[in-house]
Design a protein around this motif. Structure first.
Motif, PDB file in Angstrom:
ATOM      1  N   GLN A  37      13.996  44.413  97.386  1.00  0.00           N
ATOM      2  CA  GLN A  37      13.559  43.079  97.786  1.00  0.00           C
ATOM      3  C   GLN A  37      14.683  42.410  98.547  1.00  0.00           C
ATOM      4  OE1 GLN A  37      12.688  40.062  94.715  1.00  0.00           O
ATOM      5  NE2 GLN A  37      10.835  39.554  95.859  1.00  0.00           N
ATOM      6  N   PHE A  90      14.136  46.765  92.279  1.00  0.00           N
ATOM      7  CA  PHE A  90      13.258  46.625  91.127  1.00  0.00           C
ATOM      8  C   PHE A  90      12.569  47.949  90.831  1.00  0.00           C
ATOM      9  CE2 PHE A  90      13.393  42.233  90.032  1.00  0.00           C
ATOM     10  CZ  PHE A  90      13.641  41.535  91.197  1.00  0.00           C
ATOM     11  N   LEU A 102       1.405  45.855  88.069  1.00  0.00           N
ATOM     12  CA  LEU A 102       2.675  46.504  87.796  1.00  0.00           C
ATOM     13  C   LEU A 102       3.498  45.698  86.809  1.00  0.00           C
ATOM     14  CD1 LEU A 102       1.793  48.139  90.265  1.00  0.00           C
ATOM     15  CD2 LEU A 102       4.058  47.807  91.230  1.00  0.00           C
ATOM     16  N   PHE A 104       7.433  45.031  85.910  1.00  0.00           N
ATOM     17  CA  PHE A 104       8.727  45.172  86.576  1.00  0.00           C
ATOM     18  C   PHE A 104       9.889  45.084  85.602  1.00  0.00           C
ATOM     19  CE2 PHE A 104       7.951  45.053  91.151  1.00  0.00           C
ATOM     20  CZ  PHE A 104       6.628  44.649  91.202  1.00  0.00           C
ATOM     21  N   GLY A 105      10.952  45.820  85.924  1.00  0.00           N
ATOM     22  CA  GLY A 105      12.228  45.616  85.266  1.00  0.00           C
ATOM     23  C   GLY A 105      12.900  44.375  85.828  1.00  0.00           C
ATOM     24  N   GLU A 106      14.037  44.009  85.239  1.00  0.00           N
ATOM     25  CA  GLU A 106      14.700  42.771  85.596  1.00  0.00           C
ATOM     26  C   GLU A 106      15.494  42.846  86.908  1.00  0.00           C
ATOM     27  OE1 GLU A 106      12.743  40.721  83.191  1.00  0.00           O
ATOM     28  OE2 GLU A 106      14.385  39.703  84.228  1.00  0.00           O
TER      29      GLU A 106
ATOM     30  N   TYR B  35       1.364  37.517  91.987  1.00  0.00           N
ATOM     31  CA  TYR B  35       2.481  37.616  91.066  1.00  0.00           C
ATOM     32  C   TYR B  35       3.310  36.340  91.159  1.00  0.00           C
ATOM     33  CZ  TYR B  35       1.858  42.624  90.194  1.00  0.00           C
ATOM     34  OH  TYR B  35       1.375  43.852  89.795  1.00  0.00           O
ATOM     35  N   GLY B  40      15.794  34.833  90.615  1.00  0.00           N
ATOM     36  CA  GLY B  40      16.673  35.730  89.887  1.00  0.00           C
ATOM     37  C   GLY B  40      15.991  36.570  88.820  1.00  0.00           C
ATOM     38  N   GLU B  41      14.652  36.518  88.785  1.00  0.00           N
ATOM     39  CA  GLU B  41      13.926  37.261  87.765  1.00  0.00           C
ATOM     40  C   GLU B  41      12.955  38.265  88.400  1.00  0.00           C
ATOM     41  OE1 GLU B  41      13.992  33.570  84.539  1.00  0.00           O
ATOM     42  OE2 GLU B  41      12.140  34.681  84.907  1.00  0.00           O
ATOM     43  N   ALA B  42      12.294  39.015  87.553  1.00  0.00           N
ATOM     44  CA  ALA B  42      11.337  40.015  88.016  1.00  0.00           C
ATOM     45  C   ALA B  42       9.985  39.368  88.302  1.00  0.00           C
ATOM     46  CB  ALA B  42      11.169  41.090  86.947  1.00  0.00           C
ATOM     47  N   PRO B  43       9.206  39.930  89.228  1.00  0.00           N
ATOM     48  CA  PRO B  43       7.832  39.469  89.410  1.00  0.00           C
ATOM     49  C   PRO B  43       7.013  39.754  88.154  1.00  0.00           C
ATOM     50  CG  PRO B  43       8.550  40.824  91.261  1.00  0.00           C
ATOM     51  CD  PRO B  43       9.561  40.991  90.187  1.00  0.00           C
ATOM     52  N   PHE B  45       2.853  39.691  86.761  1.00  0.00           N
ATOM     53  CA  PHE B  45       1.456  39.687  87.189  1.00  0.00           C
ATOM     54  C   PHE B  45       0.767  38.395  86.755  1.00  0.00           C
ATOM     55  CE2 PHE B  45      -2.718  41.209  88.037  1.00  0.00           C
ATOM     56  CZ  PHE B  45      -3.508  40.866  86.944  1.00  0.00           C
ATOM     57  N   LEU B  97       0.257  49.404  97.309  1.00  0.00           N
ATOM     58  CA  LEU B  97       0.330  47.946  97.285  1.00  0.00           C
ATOM     59  C   LEU B  97       1.082  47.455  98.511  1.00  0.00           C
ATOM     60  CD1 LEU B  97       1.172  46.511  93.747  1.00  0.00           C
ATOM     61  CD2 LEU B  97      -0.713  45.870  95.244  1.00  0.00           C
TER      62      LEU B  97
END
Lengths: 113, 109
Positions: A37, A90, A102, A104-106, B35, B40-43, B45, B97
């Motif tokens: 990303q 990610f 999905l 996701f990890g951090e 999403y 600073g974090e993960a997406p 859903f 995706l």
């Protein structure tokens, strides 16, 4: 319940060095993915694996390799890091390859100097 | 080529309603996903639409029009914690995706 664990959380790396980002999931999901990303861009798929023992190339696979020896682990390796690989990485998983839901990890923030 | 467009940034007021639009042009369609991603974090859903119409989930709703290649995410009763980026993604005919760049939503008191 851990879900997906990535390591390291962040890393500064000299150009030319080899680096492996680790990803482990405990949900017994069949499909796993690596995305990068970058600011202003959507998530871009690097590599994926639909099931243990198989892998496939995504949109931006050059300079990266993956392996899927078992269901839980899906490491991403940069053989010789370059500054353009500076990004947030990610790892994600899903229970099948035919879904867009999905987990996701951090993330792993990688800086290549 | 495949393309997903959504606004880069939006600003709204706490307690109000905001609509985040997403238009897409993809090779086939097997569903549209929203999403949420805090800085600073993960997406994570939020919602899934595969048929035309509105899907409601608490304060959040998502709408799809396949003929127009259009979706929106509607957030009601905005709270400060809703400040985040909202990512639109489409599952194409190959079950890949395709992701939009995301809309950064800023909530002001």
């Amino acid at each position: 319940i851990a879900g997906i664990t990535q390591a390291p959380t962040s890393q500064i790396l000299a150009a030319g060095r080899r680096m492996t980002l680790r990803c482990t999931q405990d949900m017994r999901h069949n499909a796993m993915y690596w995305y990068r990303q970058d600011l202003g861009l959507g998530l871009r798929l690097i590599h994926y694996s639909n099931t243990a023992g198989t892998t496939g190339k995504g949109e931006v696979p050059d300079g990266y390799s993956v392996s899927r020896a078992n269901t839980d682990d899906f490491p991403l390796t940069l053989a010789s890091a370059v500054p353009s690989q500076t990004s947030v990485y990610f790892c994600a998983s899903s229970d099948s390859e035919n879904t867009g839901e999905l987990f996701f990890g951090e993330g792993s923030r990688l800086t290549v100097l | 080529g495949q393309n997903i467009d959504q606004p880069t940034e939006m600003t709204a007021t706490e307690g109000a309603i905001v609509q985040i639009n997403c238009t897409y042009q993809t090779s086939g369609f097997n569903g549209l996903f929203w999403y949420q991603q805090h800085a600073g974090e993960a997406p994570t859903f939020l919602s899934y639409n595969v048929l035309d119409g509105l899907e409601e989930k608490g304060r959040f709703s998502s709408f799809l029009s396949r003929s127009k290649g259009y979706s929106y995410l509607l957030l009601k009763e905005l709270q400060m914690k809703d400040s985040a980026s909202y990512l639109c993604a489409v599952l194409d005919s190959n079950y890949q995706l395709i992701w939009g760049a995301g809309t950064k939503l800023i909530i002001k008191p």
